[in-house]
Design a protein around this motif. Structure first.
Motif, short mmCIF file in Angstrom:
data_model
loop_
_atom_site.label_atom_id
_atom_site.label_comp_id
_atom_site.label_asym_id
_atom_site.label_seq_id
_atom_site.Cartn_x
_atom_site.Cartn_y
_atom_site.Cartn_z
N CYS A 51 4.50 40.96 31.84
CA CYS A 51 3.19 41.61 31.84
C CYS A 51 3.26 42.96 32.56
O CYS A 51 2.72 43.95 32.08
CB CYS A 51 2.14 40.70 32.48
N VAL A 52 3.92 42.99 33.70
CA VAL A 52 4.03 44.25 34.47
C VAL A 52 4.83 45.28 33.69
O VAL A 52 4.49 46.46 33.68
CB VAL A 52 4.62 43.98 35.87
N ILE A 53 5.88 44.86 32.99
CA ILE A 53 6.66 45.78 32.16
C ILE A 53 5.78 46.36 31.06
O ILE A 53 5.74 47.56 30.85
CB ILE A 53 7.89 45.07 31.55
N CYS A 54 5.04 45.49 30.37
CA CYS A 54 4.18 45.93 29.27
C CYS A 54 3.06 46.82 29.78
O CYS A 54 2.75 47.84 29.17
CB CYS A 54 3.60 44.72 28.55
N CYS A 55 2.45 46.46 30.89
CA CYS A 55 1.38 47.26 31.47
C CYS A 55 1.89 48.64 31.88
O CYS A 55 1.21 49.64 31.66
CB CYS A 55 0.78 46.53 32.67
N GLY A 56 3.07 48.69 32.44
CA GLY A 56 3.64 49.97 32.85
C GLY A 56 3.85 50.91 31.68
O GLY A 56 3.64 52.11 31.79
N LYS A 57 4.23 50.36 30.54
CA LYS A 57 4.46 51.20 29.35
C LYS A 57 3.16 51.52 28.62
O LYS A 57 2.99 52.60 28.11
CB LYS A 57 5.42 50.50 28.40
N CYS A 58 2.25 50.56 28.58
CA CYS A 58 1.03 50.71 27.77
C CYS A 58 -0.18 51.19 28.57
O CYS A 58 -1.16 51.62 27.99
CB CYS A 58 0.68 49.38 27.11
N LYS A 59 -0.14 51.05 29.88
CA LYS A 59 -1.25 51.43 30.76
C LYS A 59 -2.51 50.61 30.51
O LYS A 59 -3.62 51.06 30.75
CB LYS A 59 -1.58 52.92 30.63
N CYS A 60 -2.36 49.40 29.97
CA CYS A 60 -3.50 48.51 29.79
C CYS A 60 -3.01 47.07 29.70
O CYS A 60 -1.85 46.82 29.40
CB CYS A 60 -4.30 48.87 28.54
N PRO A 73 -3.58 47.79 21.65
CA PRO A 73 -2.61 47.74 20.53
C PRO A 73 -1.15 47.90 20.96
O PRO A 73 -0.27 47.24 20.43
CB PRO A 73 -3.03 48.89 19.62
N CYS A 74 -0.88 48.76 21.93
CA CYS A 74 0.50 48.95 22.40
C CYS A 74 1.04 47.65 22.96
O CYS A 74 2.17 47.24 22.68
CB CYS A 74 0.52 50.05 23.45
N TYR A 75 0.24 46.97 23.76
CA TYR A 75 0.60 45.69 24.37
C TYR A 75 0.87 44.66 23.28
O TYR A 75 1.82 43.89 23.35
CB TYR A 75 -0.56 45.26 25.26
N LYS A 76 0.03 44.66 22.25
CA LYS A 76 0.15 43.70 21.15
C LYS A 76 1.42 43.95 20.32
O LYS A 76 2.07 43.01 19.88
CB LYS A 76 -1.08 43.82 20.24
N ASP A 77 1.78 45.20 20.13
CA ASP A 77 2.87 45.55 19.22
C ASP A 77 4.27 45.52 19.83
O ASP A 77 5.25 45.63 19.10
CB ASP A 77 2.61 46.94 18.62
N MET A 78 4.39 45.38 21.14
CA MET A 78 5.72 45.35 21.76
C MET A 78 6.44 44.05 21.38
O MET A 78 5.87 42.97 21.47
CB MET A 78 5.62 45.47 23.27
N LYS A 79 7.69 44.17 20.97
CA LYS A 79 8.49 43.01 20.56
C LYS A 79 9.76 42.92 21.40
O LYS A 79 10.29 43.93 21.86
CB LYS A 79 8.90 43.11 19.08
N ASN A 80 10.28 41.72 21.56
CA ASN A 80 11.55 41.55 22.26
C ASN A 80 12.69 41.71 21.26
O ASN A 80 12.46 42.00 20.08
CB ASN A 80 11.61 40.21 23.00
N SER A 81 13.92 41.49 21.68
CA SER A 81 15.08 41.71 20.81
C SER A 81 15.12 40.74 19.64
O SER A 81 15.77 41.00 18.61
CB SER A 81 16.37 41.60 21.62
N LYS A 82 14.41 39.61 19.75
CA LYS A 82 14.38 38.63 18.66
C LYS A 82 13.22 38.86 17.71
O LYS A 82 13.04 38.12 16.76
CB LYS A 82 14.30 37.23 19.24
N GLY A 83 12.39 39.88 17.97
CA GLY A 83 11.26 40.19 17.12
C GLY A 83 9.99 39.43 17.47
O GLY A 83 8.99 39.54 16.76
N ASN A 84 10.02 38.68 18.56
CA ASN A 84 8.83 37.96 19.02
C ASN A 84 8.01 38.86 19.94
O ASN A 84 8.54 39.81 20.51
CB ASN A 84 9.24 36.69 19.76
N PRO A 85 6.73 38.53 20.11
CA PRO A 85 5.92 39.33 21.04
C PRO A 85 6.51 39.32 22.45
O PRO A 85 6.90 38.28 22.95
CB PRO A 85 4.55 38.64 21.03
N LYS A 86 6.61 40.49 23.06
CA LYS A 86 7.18 40.60 24.40
C LYS A 86 6.14 40.35 25.47
O LYS A 86 6.44 39.78 26.51
CB LYS A 86 7.78 42.00 24.58
N CYS A 87 4.92 40.78 25.22
CA CYS A 87 3.89 40.76 26.25
C CYS A 87 3.08 39.46 26.19
O CYS A 87 2.67 39.05 25.12
CB CYS A 87 2.97 41.96 26.08
N PRO A 88 2.82 38.87 27.36
CA PRO A 88 2.07 37.60 27.38
C PRO A 88 0.59 37.79 27.13
O PRO A 88 0.05 38.83 27.30
CB PRO A 88 2.30 37.10 28.80
#
Length: 88
Positions: A51-60, A73-88
């Motif tokens: 969450c902190v990683i995603c928040c730092g990049k997306c600012k929300c 939307p930025c938080y929603k669209d981030m994916k991990n290396s396997k293509g799954n959602p990265k952000c909780p």
């Protein structure tokens, strides 16, 4: 002339200190939002880390403990290396 210089110096110090406080507030924003978001997670340490990683990049961070990713939307669209959602 000395009065003008002193005034300009004082104003610049006040403005620079307020900008410093704004830059410091960034991690606090993510920390508080993510602790709310991850409060009911089974693995809170993992949830907080991502969450902190995603928040730092997306600012929300979406509201609530789950879902509502349409709010960020930025938080929603981030994916991990396997293509799954990265952000909780």
């Amino acid at each position: 002339m000395k009065l003008v210089f002193a005034t300009v110096l004082l104003v610049s110090l006040v403005l620079s200190s307020s900008m410093f406080e704004i830059s410091i507030a960034g991690p606090d924003f993510c920390g508080s939002k993510c602790s709310s978001r991850c409060s009911k997670a089974g693995r809170q340490d993992r949830c907080m880390r991502f969450c902190v990683i995603c928040c730092g990049k997306c600012k929300c961070v979406p509201s609530g403990t789950y879902g509502n990713k349409h709010e960020c939307p930025c938080y929603k669209d981030m994916k991990n290396s396997k293509g799954n959602p990265k952000c909780p």
